[in-house]
Structures are given as structure tokens and as C-alpha cells.
Motif scaffolding. Structure first.
Motif, PDB file in Angstrom:
ATOM      1  N   HIS A 155       7.295 -15.367  -1.795  1.00 20.20           N
ATOM      2  CA  HIS A 155       7.655 -16.513  -2.621  1.00 20.20           C
ATOM      3  C   HIS A 155       8.441 -17.578  -1.866  1.00 20.20           C
ATOM      4  CE1 HIS A 155      10.515 -13.219  -3.008  1.00 20.20           C
ATOM      5  NE2 HIS A 155      11.467 -14.113  -3.141  1.00 20.20           N
ATOM      6  N   ARG A 156       9.078 -17.205  -0.772  1.00 19.22           N
ATOM      7  CA  ARG A 156       9.837 -18.214  -0.026  1.00 19.22           C
ATOM      8  C   ARG A 156       8.999 -18.923   1.037  1.00 19.22           C
ATOM      9  NH1 ARG A 156      16.176 -16.536   0.667  1.00 19.22           N
ATOM     10  NH2 ARG A 156      16.536 -15.980  -1.521  1.00 19.22           N
ATOM     11  N   ARG A 157       7.750 -18.577   1.121  1.00 22.98           N
ATOM     12  CA  ARG A 157       6.877 -19.222   2.107  1.00 22.98           C
ATOM     13  C   ARG A 157       6.239 -20.473   1.496  1.00 22.98           C
ATOM     14  NH1 ARG A 157       6.314 -17.037   6.656  1.00 22.98           N
ATOM     15  NH2 ARG A 157       4.235 -17.893   7.053  1.00 22.98           N
ATOM     16  N   ALA A 244      -0.523 -29.110  -4.237  1.00 19.47           N
ATOM     17  CA  ALA A 244       0.277 -29.383  -3.032  1.00 19.47           C
ATOM     18  C   ALA A 244       1.550 -30.135  -3.396  1.00 19.47           C
ATOM     19  CB  ALA A 244      -0.552 -30.176  -2.022  1.00 19.47           C
ATOM     20  N   VAL A 245       1.443 -31.071  -4.340  1.00 13.93           N
ATOM     21  CA  VAL A 245       2.621 -31.806  -4.792  1.00 13.93           C
ATOM     22  C   VAL A 245       3.631 -30.857  -5.432  1.00 13.93           C
ATOM     23  CG1 VAL A 245       3.417 -33.486  -6.515  1.00 13.93           C
ATOM     24  CG2 VAL A 245       1.445 -34.013  -5.070  1.00 13.93           C
ATOM     25  N   MET A 246       3.151 -29.920  -6.261  1.00 15.19           N
ATOM     26  CA  MET A 246       4.062 -28.968  -6.900  1.00 15.19           C
ATOM     27  C   MET A 246       4.749 -28.075  -5.871  1.00 15.19           C
ATOM     28  SD  MET A 246       2.383 -27.867 -10.564  1.00 15.19           S
ATOM     29  CE  MET A 246       0.646 -28.204 -10.420  1.00 15.19           C
ATOM     30  N   PHE A 247       3.988 -27.581  -4.917  1.00 13.34           N
ATOM     31  CA  PHE A 247       4.600 -26.735  -3.891  1.00 13.34           C
ATOM     32  C   PHE A 247       5.586 -27.533  -3.015  1.00 13.34           C
ATOM     33  CE2 PHE A 247       1.119 -23.570  -4.557  1.00 13.34           C
ATOM     34  CZ  PHE A 247       1.932 -22.461  -4.720  1.00 13.34           C
ATOM     35  N   THR A 248       5.351 -28.821  -2.897  1.00 14.26           N
ATOM     36  CA  THR A 248       6.306 -29.653  -2.163  1.00 14.26           C
ATOM     37  C   THR A 248       7.631 -29.718  -2.914  1.00 14.26           C
ATOM     38  OG1 THR A 248       4.510 -30.974  -1.239  1.00 14.26           O
ATOM     39  CG2 THR A 248       6.709 -31.944  -1.176  1.00 14.26           C
ATOM     40  N   GLY A 249       7.573 -29.787  -4.242  1.00 15.90           N
ATOM     41  CA  GLY A 249       8.802 -29.709  -5.019  1.00 15.90           C
ATOM     42  C   GLY A 249       9.561 -28.430  -4.725  1.00 15.90           C
ATOM     43  N   THR A 250       8.836 -27.306  -4.569  1.00 16.89           N
ATOM     44  CA  THR A 250       9.479 -26.033  -4.240  1.00 16.89           C
ATOM     45  C   THR A 250      10.104 -26.082  -2.852  1.00 16.89           C
ATOM     46  OG1 THR A 250       7.691 -24.983  -5.502  1.00 16.89           O
ATOM     47  CG2 THR A 250       9.146 -23.545  -4.255  1.00 16.89           C
ATOM     48  N   VAL A 251       9.419 -26.697  -1.899  1.00 19.89           N
ATOM     49  CA  VAL A 251       9.976 -26.846  -0.541  1.00 19.89           C
ATOM     50  C   VAL A 251      11.298 -27.593  -0.594  1.00 19.89           C
ATOM     51  CG1 VAL A 251       9.629 -27.945   1.703  1.00 19.89           C
ATOM     52  CG2 VAL A 251       7.741 -26.722   0.624  1.00 19.89           C
ATOM     53  N   LEU A 252      11.356 -28.653  -1.384  1.00 19.15           N
ATOM     54  CA  LEU A 252      12.590 -29.438  -1.485  1.00 19.15           C
ATOM     55  C   LEU A 252      13.711 -28.620  -2.118  1.00 19.15           C
ATOM     56  CD1 LEU A 252      10.993 -32.834  -2.582  1.00 19.15           C
ATOM     57  CD2 LEU A 252      11.757 -32.152  -0.298  1.00 19.15           C
ATOM     58  N   TYR A 253      13.371 -27.786  -3.080  1.00 20.75           N
ATOM     59  CA  TYR A 253      14.374 -26.891  -3.662  1.00 20.75           C
ATOM     60  C   TYR A 253      14.926 -25.940  -2.595  1.00 20.75           C
ATOM     61  CZ  TYR A 253      16.425 -22.993  -6.155  1.00 20.75           C
ATOM     62  OH  TYR A 253      17.297 -22.015  -6.574  1.00 20.75           O
ATOM     63  N   GLN A 259      17.322 -22.408   2.246  1.00 13.38           N
ATOM     64  CA  GLN A 259      16.313 -21.381   2.499  1.00 13.38           C
ATOM     65  C   GLN A 259      15.285 -21.829   3.532  1.00 13.38           C
ATOM     66  OE1 GLN A 259      14.798 -20.453  -1.422  1.00 13.38           O
ATOM     67  NE2 GLN A 259      16.848 -20.019  -2.197  1.00 13.38           N
ATOM     68  N   VAL A 260      15.157 -23.129   3.744  1.00 10.26           N
ATOM     69  CA  VAL A 260      14.403 -23.684   4.867  1.00 10.26           C
ATOM     70  C   VAL A 260      15.221 -24.844   5.418  1.00 10.26           C
ATOM     71  CG1 VAL A 260      12.156 -23.062   3.873  1.00 10.26           C
ATOM     72  CG2 VAL A 260      13.070 -25.339   3.487  1.00 10.26           C
ATOM     73  N   GLY A 261      14.992 -25.191   6.662  1.00 10.15           N
ATOM     74  CA  GLY A 261      15.716 -26.303   7.250  1.00 10.15           C
ATOM     75  C   GLY A 261      15.331 -27.626   6.616  1.00 10.15           C
ATOM     76  N   ARG A 262      16.278 -28.528   6.541  1.00 12.04           N
ATOM     77  CA  ARG A 262      15.993 -29.821   5.916  1.00 12.04           C
ATOM     78  C   ARG A 262      14.998 -30.632   6.745  1.00 12.04           C
ATOM     79  NH1 ARG A 262      20.829 -32.187   2.203  1.00 12.04           N
ATOM     80  NH2 ARG A 262      21.308 -30.221   1.151  1.00 12.04           N
ATOM     81  N   ARG A 263      15.051 -30.487   8.056  1.00 15.68           N
ATOM     82  CA  ARG A 263      14.075 -31.194   8.889  1.00 15.68           C
ATOM     83  C   ARG A 263      12.671 -30.646   8.632  1.00 15.68           C
ATOM     84  NH1 ARG A 263      15.273 -31.869  15.183  1.00 15.68           N
ATOM     85  NH2 ARG A 263      16.925 -33.109  14.210  1.00 15.68           N
TER      86      ARG A 263
END
Length: 406
Positions: A155-157, A244-253, A259-263
């Protein structure tokens, strides 16, 4: 909850904008005609919704740490108001006053009901009972996919998920057929099989046995992928772009919570933005004389949604007016009920084809009042009931995954 105010503001803004877009056809048709071909407020609002869903829904699943509790929460969050709205939408048909929207009466009632119960009707070649329901099909697909990722511990990928879906939309989305399964096997057959697989997948994913839960989650994710790529009412490239747009929202979260680098998140969001814009431009190039208008509308909606979400995120620590966050609380009611309000307005008052701004203002006032009432007396009680039912649901499941929630 105060820290979630910016998301409420976004939801309220998006819902109101979609409602105004649809109302413009009735009350300010001249403005609507002038805007067409340059900007689509409805599409823009939906994309903002998708970013918000991507940001918060996976976090909700992970905070609970329970697939069973997640699905119970989703059912009681969505279905009570959805059922009420659909009942009102079909009531004039049942009374013999009007036909169903988009010729829905041509379809077997069992098929129509089954597809709407799964919320996947837009991916099963069945017309939506209300025009706005198509977005719920993609919300449901997203739920199935995040549950599939959760049950296998992936889930974090979110970075490879967002980038991979965007790349697939760009590279192969335009080559995939629309409504293929329904055309080959028949709408009723596909709808029946989908409903059976859908219910089996969710039931298994809610199981207390880890192996069964994993199998159910993966089955649901596979169903979602098959429908989006092979049976969508809209082209696969467009459906995949929205995912892809929805998963991008998850990346930003995930970037927000370390949980992931901001860069990494910024590069991913930039790639998705470029890929999704490029996908739309590439796949609409053959639309003839009006292709560039379609490309402008698609690109403008994507970019505007990204800018809006980014601006709201930058202001996330500020206090917002109570009315703005209250609008967000009632946003689902605004979104679902405004087509019904427009149907009633057109039925009883008709349209003159002229600009009628006072009627538009009156429509908005009545819509907000009705939406407030629906949120208070339908949505809120149903959500409280869902929480009570879900409370003991963790028995037999693994311990919750600790995830900070904004």
C-alpha cells in the motif's frame, strides 16, 4: 479534524462547481456556450475530487488497519444517500411521468439494479441513473485497487502505482477497446458475473483468515483492472488517467507524512501531470476540426485541478471560514442531489433559453438547504451507524497499521 479543513474546502468547492456547471445549461445557456471548448468546470471539479479521494481514502484504510472496517465505512458513507437519490431519480418513471435517463428503460431491471449496486455501471455499458454517477464507478475501482495493494503489503508503493498507471495510459491506453466484454458476452452476462465476483471479492477481503483476505483483495483489484482497461464507457486512456490522478493524491499524502521523499513526490506528480496531459492531447488529435478545443479543455482541467490542490495544500495550516468547511461536509449531498433539483426545476418551471441569473441564485440557495438537510438526516446518522457496526469488526484481523492522518 481541524487540520482536515482544507480538504473540506476543496470538496465543497468541487461539488458546488460541478453543480453550477450543470445548472448553467438551464439558467445561463449563453455563458455555457461561450465557455464550451475552452474550459470545463465540471471536469475540473471532478479531478479535484479525485485528488482529494486519493489523498485521504488510502489513509483512512491504513488508519483503520482493517479491510472489513474500511468496507463497512464506505458502504455506510455512500450507499444510504445514493439509494435515496436513485429512488427519487427513477420515481417519475415508475409513476409514468417521464422516461429514464439515457434510455435506461431498455435494460433489464435486474441488470440495471445490479450494476448500480456495485457502483460499476459506467464500466458495464449500462447508462447511469443520474449523469454524475459515472465518477462513483472510478471511485469504486480505486477502492478495489487500494485494498488489493493493502492486503499484500504494497500500500505504500504509491509512487510506482501513480507513475505506472500514468505511463500505461500514455503508452497503451489509446489502443485498448471500449466496452469489449459487454459487446462480446452481452451486457447482462458481464453485469451478472461482475456482481458475483465483486461481492465474493469484498466478502473474502473482509474475512478474518489472512489467506482468504489476501485472495479477496487481489480478486477485487483484478476485476477493477479488467473493467477499466477492457470495458469502460469512456476510453481506457481517460479512465487510467483519472486513476493516475487519484494515486498522485496518495503520493502527496505520503510525502506530507514522511513516507516518501518530497523530491520524489514532486517528480512523480510532475511526471503524472505531463503524462496525463500528453495522453489527452495524443489521443484526441484525430478529433478533426475541434481537436484543439478538446485538447485545451482536457489540459486546462488537469492543470487547474493540480494548481487548486497545490494552493489548498500550501494553505492547509490556516483556518478556513466555517461556512466553507460546512459546504465540504455536505459536498456529497450537493454532488448527488443537484441533478435531481435540476430535473425538478426543468419539469415544473421549464426553461426560456435566456440568461436567468436570479433563478440560478435561487437554485443554489435551495440546493444548499436541501443538501444540509440530507447530510444531517441521511448521511450523518448512516455514518454513525456504520461506525457502531464496524467497531467490533477488527476481531480476527491483524493489528491496525499506524499511519498519521492529516
Amino acid at each position: 479534524m481541524a487540520r482536515l479543513g482544507w480538504l473540506d474546502v476543496l470538496r465543497g468547492w468541487a461539488a458546488l462547481l460541478v453543480a453550477l456547471h450543470h445548472a448553467s445549461y438551464l439558467y445561463v445557456p449563453g455563458l455555457q456556450v461561450r465557455m464550451a471548448g475552452w474550459f470545463d468546470p465540471g471536469r475540473y471539479g471532478v479531478l479535484v475530487f479525485f485528488l482529494v479521494s486519493g489523498y485521504i481514502v488510502p489513509a483512512s484504510l491504513e488508519r483503520r488497519g482493517s479491510v472489513r472496517e474500511f468496507w463497512i465505512g464506505r458502504v455506510f458513507r455512500i450507499y444510504p444517500l445514493l439509494a435515496a437519490a436513485c429512488a427519487v431519480a427513477v420515481l417519475p418513471f415508475l409513476l409514468g411521468l417521464t422516461g429514464l435517463r439515457a434510455g435506461l428503460e431498455r435494460y433489464d431491471p435486474v441488470t440495471a439494479v445490479l450494476t448500480h449496486l456495485t457502483m460499476l455501471q459506467d464500466l458495464l455499458a449500462v447508462p447511469n441513473a443520474m449523469n454524475v454517477l459515472w465518477t462513483l464507478s472510478y471511485e469504486m475501482v480505486f477502492y478495489l485497487l487500494i485494498v488489493a495493494l493493502f492486503v499484500v503489503g504494497a500500500h505504500r508503493r504509491s509512487v510506482p502505482a501513480a507513475a505506472g498507471v500514468a505511463a500505461a495510459a500514455l503508452l497503451v491506453g489509446g489502443l485498448l477497446p471500449m466496452t469489449l466484454l459487454s459487446r462480446v458476452a452481452g451486457t447482462g452476462t458481464v453485469a451478472g458475473v461482475t456482481a458475483a465476483v465483486f461481492l465474493a471479492a469484498i466478502a473474502a477481503a473482509m474475512s478474518g483468515r489472512p489467506a482468504v483476505r489476501t485472495a479477496g483483495g487481489l480478486l477485487g483489484g483484478l476485476l477493477a483492472l479488467v473493467l477499466v482497461t477492457l470495458n469502460g464507457r469512456i476510453a481506457a486512456w481517460e479512465g487510467m488517467s483519472m486513476l493516475a490522478v487519484m494515486f498522485t493524491g496518495t503520493v502527496l499524502y505520503r510525502a506530507e507524512h514522511g513516507q516518501v521523499g518530497r523530491r520524489t513526490a514532486a517528480v512523480t506528480a510532475g511526471f503524472v501531470l505531463l503524462a496525463v496531459v500528453g495522453t489527452g492531447v495524443w489521443n484526441t488529435a484525430g478529433y478533426g476540426t475541434y481537436a484543439w478545443h478538446v485538447q485545451i479543455v482536457w489540459s486546462g482541467s488537469i492543470v487547474a485541478a493540480a494548481v487548486t490542490f497545490g494552493a489548498a495544500w500550501l494553505l492547509r495550516r490556516r483556518r478556513f471560514p466555517r461556512w466553507a468547511t460546512a459546504l465540504g461536509t455536505a459536498s456529497f449531498s450537493v454532488y448527488l442531489l443537484h441533478p435531481l433539483m435540476l430535473m425538478l426545476s426543468n419539469q415544473f418551471f421549464g426553461t426560456t433559453g435566456r440568461e436567468e441569473v436570479p433563478k440560478l441564485v435561487a437554485f443554489v440557495v435551495v440546493l444548499l438547504a436541501v443538501s444540509w438537510a440530507a447530510q444531517r438526516w441521511i448521511e450523518a446518522p448512516a455514518q454513525r451507524l456504520g461506525r457502531r457496526i464496524a467497531r467490533p469488526a477488527r476481531v480476527g484481523e491483524s493489528a491496525p497499521v499506524t499511519v498519521p492522518v492529516a
